[in-house]
Motif scaffolding. Structure first.
Motif, PDB file in Angstrom:
ATOM      1  N   PRO A 186       0.965 -40.938   3.448  1.00  0.00           N
ATOM      2  CA  PRO A 186       1.158 -39.773   4.298  1.00  0.00           C
ATOM      3  C   PRO A 186       0.049 -39.685   5.347  1.00  0.00           C
ATOM      4  O   PRO A 186      -1.085 -40.118   5.112  1.00  0.00           O
ATOM      5  CB  PRO A 186       1.092 -38.600   3.321  1.00  0.00           C
ATOM      6  CG  PRO A 186       1.450 -39.190   1.993  1.00  0.00           C
ATOM      7  CD  PRO A 186       0.895 -40.577   2.014  1.00  0.00           C
ATOM      8  N   PHE A 187       0.388 -39.126   6.490  1.00  0.00           N
ATOM      9  CA  PHE A 187      -0.598 -38.912   7.553  1.00  0.00           C
ATOM     10  C   PHE A 187      -0.910 -37.424   7.592  1.00  0.00           C
ATOM     11  O   PHE A 187      -0.013 -36.586   7.744  1.00  0.00           O
ATOM     12  CB  PHE A 187      -0.046 -39.383   8.894  1.00  0.00           C
ATOM     13  CG  PHE A 187      -1.004 -39.206  10.041  1.00  0.00           C
ATOM     14  CD1 PHE A 187      -2.199 -39.901  10.070  1.00  0.00           C
ATOM     15  CD2 PHE A 187      -0.718 -38.328  11.072  1.00  0.00           C
ATOM     16  CE1 PHE A 187      -3.096 -39.734  11.124  1.00  0.00           C
ATOM     17  CE2 PHE A 187      -1.597 -38.154  12.119  1.00  0.00           C
ATOM     18  CZ  PHE A 187      -2.792 -38.864  12.149  1.00  0.00           C
TER      19      PHE A 187
ATOM     20  N   GLN B  89       6.162 -51.971   2.043  1.00  0.00           N
ATOM     21  CA  GLN B  89       4.869 -52.241   2.659  1.00  0.00           C
ATOM     22  C   GLN B  89       4.529 -51.082   3.585  1.00  0.00           C
ATOM     23  O   GLN B  89       5.412 -50.411   4.127  1.00  0.00           O
ATOM     24  CB  GLN B  89       4.938 -53.556   3.443  1.00  0.00           C
ATOM     25  CG  GLN B  89       3.613 -54.055   3.953  1.00  0.00           C
ATOM     26  CD  GLN B  89       3.715 -55.505   4.415  1.00  0.00           C
ATOM     27  OE1 GLN B  89       4.496 -56.287   3.867  1.00  0.00           O
ATOM     28  NE2 GLN B  89       2.935 -55.859   5.416  1.00  0.00           N
ATOM     29  N   SER B  90       3.231 -50.846   3.774  1.00  0.00           N
ATOM     30  CA  SER B  90       2.800 -49.738   4.617  1.00  0.00           C
ATOM     31  C   SER B  90       3.299 -49.920   6.051  1.00  0.00           C
ATOM     32  O   SER B  90       3.212 -51.013   6.619  1.00  0.00           O
ATOM     33  CB  SER B  90       1.270 -49.639   4.622  1.00  0.00           C
ATOM     34  OG  SER B  90       0.785 -49.279   3.350  1.00  0.00           O
ATOM     35  N   GLY B  91       3.794 -48.830   6.612  1.00  0.00           N
ATOM     36  CA  GLY B  91       4.216 -48.813   7.999  1.00  0.00           C
ATOM     37  C   GLY B  91       3.146 -48.218   8.899  1.00  0.00           C
ATOM     38  O   GLY B  91       1.951 -48.292   8.606  1.00  0.00           O
ATOM     39  N   VAL B  92       3.584 -47.597   9.981  1.00  0.00           N
ATOM     40  CA  VAL B  92       2.657 -47.135  11.024  1.00  0.00           C
ATOM     41  C   VAL B  92       2.830 -45.642  11.268  1.00  0.00           C
ATOM     42  O   VAL B  92       3.936 -45.175  11.537  1.00  0.00           O
ATOM     43  CB  VAL B  92       2.900 -47.909  12.344  1.00  0.00           C
ATOM     44  CG1 VAL B  92       2.068 -47.318  13.473  1.00  0.00           C
ATOM     45  CG2 VAL B  92       2.590 -49.387  12.153  1.00  0.00           C
ATOM     46  N   MET B  93       1.739 -44.890  11.163  1.00  0.00           N
ATOM     47  CA  MET B  93       1.669 -43.488  11.593  1.00  0.00           C
ATOM     48  C   MET B  93       0.245 -43.194  12.023  1.00  0.00           C
ATOM     49  O   MET B  93      -0.699 -43.454  11.289  1.00  0.00           O
ATOM     50  CB  MET B  93       2.067 -42.523  10.467  1.00  0.00           C
ATOM     51  CG  MET B  93       3.533 -42.227  10.369  1.00  0.00           C
ATOM     52  SD  MET B  93       3.884 -40.690   9.437  1.00  0.00           S
ATOM     53  CE  MET B  93       3.108 -41.046   7.869  1.00  0.00           C
TER      54      MET B  93
ATOM     55  N   PRO C  92       3.170 -42.209 -11.663  1.00  0.00           N
ATOM     56  CA  PRO C  92       2.769 -43.357 -10.844  1.00  0.00           C
ATOM     57  C   PRO C  92       2.845 -43.064  -9.351  1.00  0.00           C
ATOM     58  O   PRO C  92       3.699 -42.306  -8.878  1.00  0.00           O
ATOM     59  CB  PRO C  92       3.779 -44.439 -11.244  1.00  0.00           C
ATOM     60  CG  PRO C  92       4.277 -44.035 -12.578  1.00  0.00           C
ATOM     61  CD  PRO C  92       4.289 -42.542 -12.573  1.00  0.00           C
ATOM     62  N   VAL C  93       1.950 -43.703  -8.608  1.00  0.00           N
ATOM     63  CA  VAL C  93       1.872 -43.530  -7.153  1.00  0.00           C
ATOM     64  C   VAL C  93       2.591 -44.683  -6.467  1.00  0.00           C
ATOM     65  O   VAL C  93       2.475 -45.840  -6.871  1.00  0.00           O
ATOM     66  CB  VAL C  93       0.396 -43.457  -6.711  1.00  0.00           C
ATOM     67  CG1 VAL C  93       0.278 -43.537  -5.194  1.00  0.00           C
ATOM     68  CG2 VAL C  93      -0.241 -42.168  -7.216  1.00  0.00           C
ATOM     69  N   ALA C  94       3.321 -44.357  -5.399  1.00  0.00           N
ATOM     70  CA  ALA C  94       4.040 -45.360  -4.610  1.00  0.00           C
ATOM     71  C   ALA C  94       3.382 -45.631  -3.277  1.00  0.00           C
ATOM     72  O   ALA C  94       3.518 -46.728  -2.723  1.00  0.00           O
ATOM     73  CB  ALA C  94       5.488 -44.922  -4.382  1.00  0.00           C
ATOM     74  N   ALA C  95       2.673 -44.635  -2.715  1.00  0.00           N
ATOM     75  CA  ALA C  95       2.038 -44.799  -1.399  1.00  0.00           C
ATOM     76  C   ALA C  95       0.914 -43.786  -1.248  1.00  0.00           C
ATOM     77  O   ALA C  95       1.007 -42.662  -1.735  1.00  0.00           O
ATOM     78  CB  ALA C  95       3.060 -44.620  -0.278  1.00  0.00           C
ATOM     79  N   GLY C  96      -0.135 -44.163  -0.584  1.00  0.00           N
ATOM     80  CA  GLY C  96      -1.277 -43.286  -0.328  1.00  0.00           C
ATOM     81  C   GLY C  96      -2.491 -44.154  -0.056  1.00  0.00           C
ATOM     82  O   GLY C  96      -2.437 -45.375  -0.145  1.00  0.00           O
ATOM     83  N   VAL C  97      -3.592 -43.533   0.343  1.00  0.00           N
ATOM     84  CA  VAL C  97      -3.857 -42.100   0.386  1.00  0.00           C
ATOM     85  C   VAL C  97      -3.947 -41.683   1.854  1.00  0.00           C
ATOM     86  O   VAL C  97      -4.474 -42.421   2.676  1.00  0.00           O
ATOM     87  CB  VAL C  97      -5.191 -41.780  -0.317  1.00  0.00           C
ATOM     88  CG1 VAL C  97      -5.489 -40.309  -0.283  1.00  0.00           C
ATOM     89  CG2 VAL C  97      -5.219 -42.313  -1.736  1.00  0.00           C
ATOM     90  N   GLY C  98      -3.472 -40.469   2.169  1.00  0.00           N
ATOM     91  CA  GLY C  98      -3.710 -39.890   3.474  1.00  0.00           C
ATOM     92  C   GLY C  98      -4.637 -38.704   3.336  1.00  0.00           C
ATOM     93  O   GLY C  98      -4.581 -37.978   2.333  1.00  0.00           O
ATOM     94  N   SER C  99      -5.513 -38.496   4.322  1.00  0.00           N
ATOM     95  CA  SER C  99      -6.466 -37.398   4.215  1.00  0.00           C
ATOM     96  C   SER C  99      -6.989 -37.011   5.589  1.00  0.00           C
ATOM     97  O   SER C  99      -7.145 -37.861   6.467  1.00  0.00           O
ATOM     98  CB  SER C  99      -7.642 -37.795   3.317  1.00  0.00           C
ATOM     99  OG  SER C  99      -8.637 -36.793   3.300  1.00  0.00           O
TER     100      SER C  99
END
Length: 381
Positions: free
Chosen positions: A144-145, A185-189, A101-108
């Motif tokens: 992820p960034f 919740q999603s943060g900032v990057m 299972p995925v917890a956070a994404g997607v970065g690309s």
């Protein structure tokens, strides 16, 4: 740099109704009677927008960010399915399964895609295949960034870690003091010039991406109150960037703008929202916890207009699309509001389940993803 231990999020469950710690929840209401969502009135389409394609991914039950690179978009489902799509047609370039299972994404960055699993692993993929995975010391809820051949991860214990984008080798870690409660919740990057800008509690911080050293910090909100719940403060994505000017929301506290070249706070205003903001060089747009949509002047944070036509409809963060502001709701609609006065310009249906991520624009295609896994491409005016 050594990383401190992380206090478990299980502490939160002993504080019922104090705060919503569900990534996709846009409203949090206590008491015996829940406010009724505003009824949707008939709409006359004043801007054109047609559905051009749709496809499916698995159910989305985590804080999804849809990653846009050129005219391609990367999406993920909670069961670990990752897909890269052509935004113009919805055609899949590839689809892969992580089997976890995925917890956070997607970065690309357009080449390397990265997600964080519920097993606290950051996983990188390229051309549809996994190229590495590394264990994290804490949970993460922010995508992820990926930039500069590196993958940066913001974890729930306020740590920031950098990995080599091709090998997964850990390059550095920056650890800040931990706090007892955090948001799921999603943060900032984001990157501003040669600075990695990160939300750390109620502050925007500028980091040197080469070694993680902190160049500056600017407070958008400060902890208040006498207990852990009242003192919780976190910056939430999405943000609005115009050159060096970066504007962000502090959860149920304020919005503010920072000069990311100097690291100075330009202004901050009280605001009671739970989702991020978007804007242009003149205006900022956001949704409050009760579903009120507000436009602020970017120069000083003064309000330009408000509308309550979408109250209590659990709204997403907004997105500027042409002369409209696009906002998703709990019943699967994308509402197009006028940037000038908040009037309703159009309403776009999906599959009836909640819009699970803030809408994105890839090329000239507006893309929405629903909780039930529907992915929709619209061609707006």
């Amino acid at each position: 740099m050594m990383m401190q231990s992380f206090r478990p999020l299980a502490q939160i469950s002993r504080l019922p109704l104090a705060i919503c710690f569900v990534a996709l929840l846009a409203g949090c209401f206590g008491g015996a009677t829940k406010p009724q969502p505003a009824e949707l009135q008939p709409v006359t389409a004043l801007v054109s927008a047609r559905q051009s394609w749709n496809t499916r991914i698995g159910q989305v039950d985590f804080p999804l960010d849809v990653a846009v690179s050129g005219t391609s978009v990367a999406i993920a489902s909670g069961d670990g399915t990752i897909a890269l799509l052509d935004a113009a047609t919805g055609r899949e370039f590839w689809r892969a399964s992580l089997n976890t299972p995925v917890a956070a994404g997607v970065g690309s960055d357009g080449k390397v895609l990265a997600v964080v699993t519920k097993a606290n692993e950051v996983v990188a993929l390229q051309d549809g295949r996994e190229i590495w995975r590394q264990k994290l010391n804490a949970q993460a809820f922010t995508a992820p960034f990926v930039a500069g051949a590196r993958v940066f991860v913001l974890a729930a214990d306020r740590s920031v870690t950098a990995f080599d984008g091709q090998t997964g080798r850990k390059l550095w870690a920056q650890q800040r003091p931990t706090e007892p409660l955090v948001l799921r919740q999603s943060g900032v990057m984001l990157a501003v010039g040669d600075t990695l800008v990160v939300g750390l509690a109620g502050r925007l911080a500028g980091l040197n991406p080469a070694n993680g050293s902190i160049r500056w910090e600017a407070p958008i909100a400060s902890p208040r109150g006498i207990n852990d719940v009242e003192r919780l403060v976190d910056l939430v994505g999405r943000v609005s960037r115009d050159g060096d000017n970066v504007c962000a929301r502090a959860f149920q506290a304020s919005i503010g703008c920072v000069n990311a070249a100097r690291g100075s706070l330009l202004w901050a205003k009280p605001a009671n929202g739970m989702q991020g903001i978007h804007g242009d060089d003149r205006m900022l747009f956001g949704t409050e916890a009760d579903g009120t949509v507000i436009a602020w002047r970017r120069t000083d944070g003064e309000r330009s207009w408000t509308t309550d036509r979408l109250r209590y409809r659990s709204l997403t963060a907004p997105l500027i699309v042409g002369r409209s502001v696009a906002i998703g709701d709990f019943s699967g609609f994308i509402h197009l509001l006028s940037r000038e006065d908040g009037s309703l310009l159009n309403r776009l249906p999906t599959d009836g389940s909640a819009i699970a991520a803030a809408p994105v624009l890839a090329g000239n295609t507006l893309i929405a993803v629903t909780h039930n896994g529907g992915v929709y491409g619209f061609k707006p005016e």
